[in-house]
Design an enzyme around this catalytic site. Structure first.
Site, short mmCIF file in Angstrom:
data_model
loop_
_atom_site.label_atom_id
_atom_site.label_comp_id
_atom_site.label_asym_id
_atom_site.label_seq_id
_atom_site.Cartn_x
_atom_site.Cartn_y
_atom_site.Cartn_z
N GLU A 1 -12.62 -7.63 0.91
CA GLU A 1 -13.50 -6.91 1.87
C GLU A 1 -13.39 -5.48 1.71
O GLU A 1 -12.30 -4.95 1.39
CB GLU A 1 -12.89 -7.01 3.27
CG GLU A 1 -13.47 -6.59 4.41
CD GLU A 1 -12.49 -5.97 5.51
OE1 GLU A 1 -12.88 -5.18 6.09
OE2 GLU A 1 -11.79 -6.97 5.98
N HIS B 1 0.60 -1.16 -0.05
CA HIS B 1 0.14 -0.17 -0.14
C HIS B 1 0.98 1.05 0.01
O HIS B 1 1.84 1.31 0.73
CB HIS B 1 -0.94 0.00 1.20
CG HIS B 1 -2.11 0.75 1.16
ND1 HIS B 1 -1.78 2.44 1.38
CD2 HIS B 1 -3.34 0.82 0.76
CE1 HIS B 1 -2.84 3.09 1.15
NE2 HIS B 1 -3.94 2.14 0.89
N SER C 1 -11.55 -0.33 -0.38
CA SER C 1 -12.77 0.51 -0.96
C SER C 1 -13.54 -0.22 -1.86
O SER C 1 -13.10 -1.26 -2.49
CB SER C 1 -12.55 1.80 -1.65
OG SER C 1 -11.90 1.50 -2.93
N CYS D 1 -12.90 -1.12 9.52
CA CYS D 1 -13.92 -1.53 8.80
C CYS D 1 -15.02 -1.93 9.59
O CYS D 1 -16.06 -2.23 8.97
CB CYS D 1 -13.21 -2.76 7.82
SG CYS D 1 -12.23 -4.03 8.91
#
Length: 525
Positions: free
Chosen positions: A263, A187, A240, A300
């Site tokens: 997810e 990331h 997202s 989340c």
């Protein structure tokens, strides 16, 4: 402590063929950190995927014990990273040191949990139906089934968990446990962190004689090339809804479609039942507000929707929750992108005619401010998209329903979620059967008198749910059941015993429990 090289890891070696570089930043100040990372080229993506394909047949045939040793070695390397590593993660994410230390323990702990599961052997799912040569009208052949790794897996790092859902996170751990090599896409929000963790995994691989291609790490915008590469057989993603859907569409459009376990989006409703509010409204307001703002709301499982039945007690509760939300201090988010998305989400809520702002000072500056909104229940019943969209940050939305019947109507309007929470007393239980039956169809985990911003890593946990919470409601990204996503069943018919995998041999050399002619036992045959 090793230096950050900024190079991709491909099959145990550093590679920096690309000329474009990416900058790491301090999440609190926005200042550039002294680390630059080379965007992986298509050639490097191909090299990583091909190395994984070469390593796969070797690694998947490792004994469960050898794979467990590898996972244990990764855990040990993670635990050995010193305080300078913790400080680096804090710099890149603005998360406090205590959170990072706890997350590292969770990350190494889940590696060890999968190692324990491997040694236990139940993941094989061994099933044996012995031959019935005299059966009429037709004999039955000898049939034996077990599960094996699906193949190389592309894993995408998550922004909000720089350790537990990233380089050595749950997707990587479960894929490696299944016997699947991993090509990891770092990331952009914590690339230096990823570099250090990749070093740790590589050291563990070297110490346990794991093939080089079992783990690779790539930087930059390589997602499409990775997902479309024919060597990749599955994808793990946390992020997202837009990103997850894009990956799903790419994977489905391949000449050989592959599964994407994504997810993506959840608003995690919290249902406040009348007797609970009568008994402990102040406590619930305090606990709920703390859950909403925990970690700047960057979970989340953040509770983004609160439902209650109209009453003076519920009105008083909303007033108390408004006061508490208004008192919350501003917090630094993971990166500028996360803050911008949060502000955009708030703008959409403010602009909606059916949504009222209840508490929270105006968003300004570089930190996120907690907010509370109220929406008309008709928006939920009629499936209004804005009400269903996750706002990633410290905000939640209250919905008041007229009675139990309208509560059920509102729940019917909900899309798939990771969690739903019931705050209830014993006096509420008699009315919960229809609610619980409905929630069971809507979510992956139902909580009673707790708050969803805490996910235990264990055998029984489900961190998944119907779309759009995840792209495949049959799995979980947390807990040992996560390995199921990266396994597939194989059946052997009339196979000579000497050629069978150990899990299916007559002598049961692994000593595992097997379903033999409908009876589970560990005996030899």
């Amino acid at each position: 402590m090793l230096e950050v090289s900024g190079h991709n890891y491909i099959a145990g070696a550093r590679s920096a063929k690309g000329t474009r570089t990416l900058q790491s930043h301090d999440a609190s100040t926005g200042e550039a950190l002294p680390y630059r990372f080379h965007q992986a080229t298509n050639e490097e993506v191909n090299a990583a995927a091909e190395a994984a394909a070469v390593a796969y047949p070797v690694y998947r045939n490792f004994s469960a014990e050898r794979r467990a040793d590898f996972l244990d070695a990764i855990a040990a390397e993670l635990d050995a990273l010193d305080e300078s590593f913790i400080q680096l993660v804090c710099q890149e994410t603005a998360l406090p040191a205590g959170r990072i230390q706890g997350e590292r323990a969770r990350t190494s702990g889940q590696m060890r949990l999968f190692a324990t599961m491997l040694r236990r052997g139940d993941f094989y799912g061994a099933r044996i139906n012995r031959a019935l040569p005299d059966r009429q009208p037709l004999p039955r052949p000898d049939l034996r089934q077990y599960r094996t790794g699906i193949g190389p897996v592309a894993v995408f790092g998550a922004s909000n968990f720089p350790l537990a859902f990233s380089t050595a996170g749950g997707d990587t751990a479960s894929a490696l446990a299944a016997g699947c090599p991993v090509v990891f896409k770092a990331h952009s929000g914590h690339m230096a962190t990823a570099d250090y963790v990749a070093d740790a995994i590589t050291r563990a691989a070297q110490k346990t004689a794991v093939p080089d291609g079992v783990f690779s790490l790539l930087y930059g915008s390589v997602g499409e090339a990775l997902v479309k590469h024919p060597a990749i057989q599955a994808v793990g993603f946390t992020g997202s809804l837009r990103g997850g859907r894009a990956l799903c569409d790419m994977a489905a459009a391949r000449a050989q479609p592959i599964p994407v376990f994504a997810e993506m989006s959840s608003i995690n409703p919290v249902l406040l039942m009348p007797a609970a509010l009568n008994a402990r409204a102040e406590q619930i307001a305090a606990e709920l507000s703390a859950s909403v703002v925990l970690g700047a709301g960057q979970f989340c499982t953040n509770p983004g929707l609160v439902l209650g039945i109209r009453s003076p007690q519920f009105s008083d509760f909303v007033q108390r929750l408004s006061t508490l939300i208004a008192q919350q201090p501003a917090q630094t988010m993971l990166n500028v992108g996360a803050l911008n998305s949060y502000c955009q989400g708030l703008e959409h809520l403010h602009a909606h005619p059916g949504i009222t702002h209840l508490a929270g000072s105006a968003q300004q500056g570089s930190q996120a401010r907690a907010q509370l909104f109220k929406a008309d229940v008709s928006l939920l019943i009629n499936g209004d998209e804005r009400l269903q969209e996750e706002v990633f940050g410290p905000t939640t939305l209250v919905v008041e329903v007229a009675d139990h019947a309208e509560l059920l109507q509102a729940l019917y309007g909900l899309r798939g979620q990771l969690t739903a929470t019931l705050i209830a007393e014993d006096a509420d239980l008699a009315s919960l059967d229809p609610i619980l039956t409905l929630l069971e169809q809507k979510v992956g985990r139902v909580l009673f008198n707790g708050y969803p911003t805490g996910v235990e890593v264990c055998d029984a946990m489900v961190h998944g749910g119907p779309y759009p919470a995840t792209s495949d409601a049959r799995g979980t990204s947390v807990g040992t059941l996560a390995i199921d996503r990266f396994l597939r069943p194989v059946c052997f018919q009339n196979c000579p015993d000497s050629l069978l995998p150990d899990a299916l041999k007559n002598a049961n050399p692994l000593g595992i429990a097997r379903l033999v002619d409908g009876v589970s036992h560990r005996q030899t045959l």
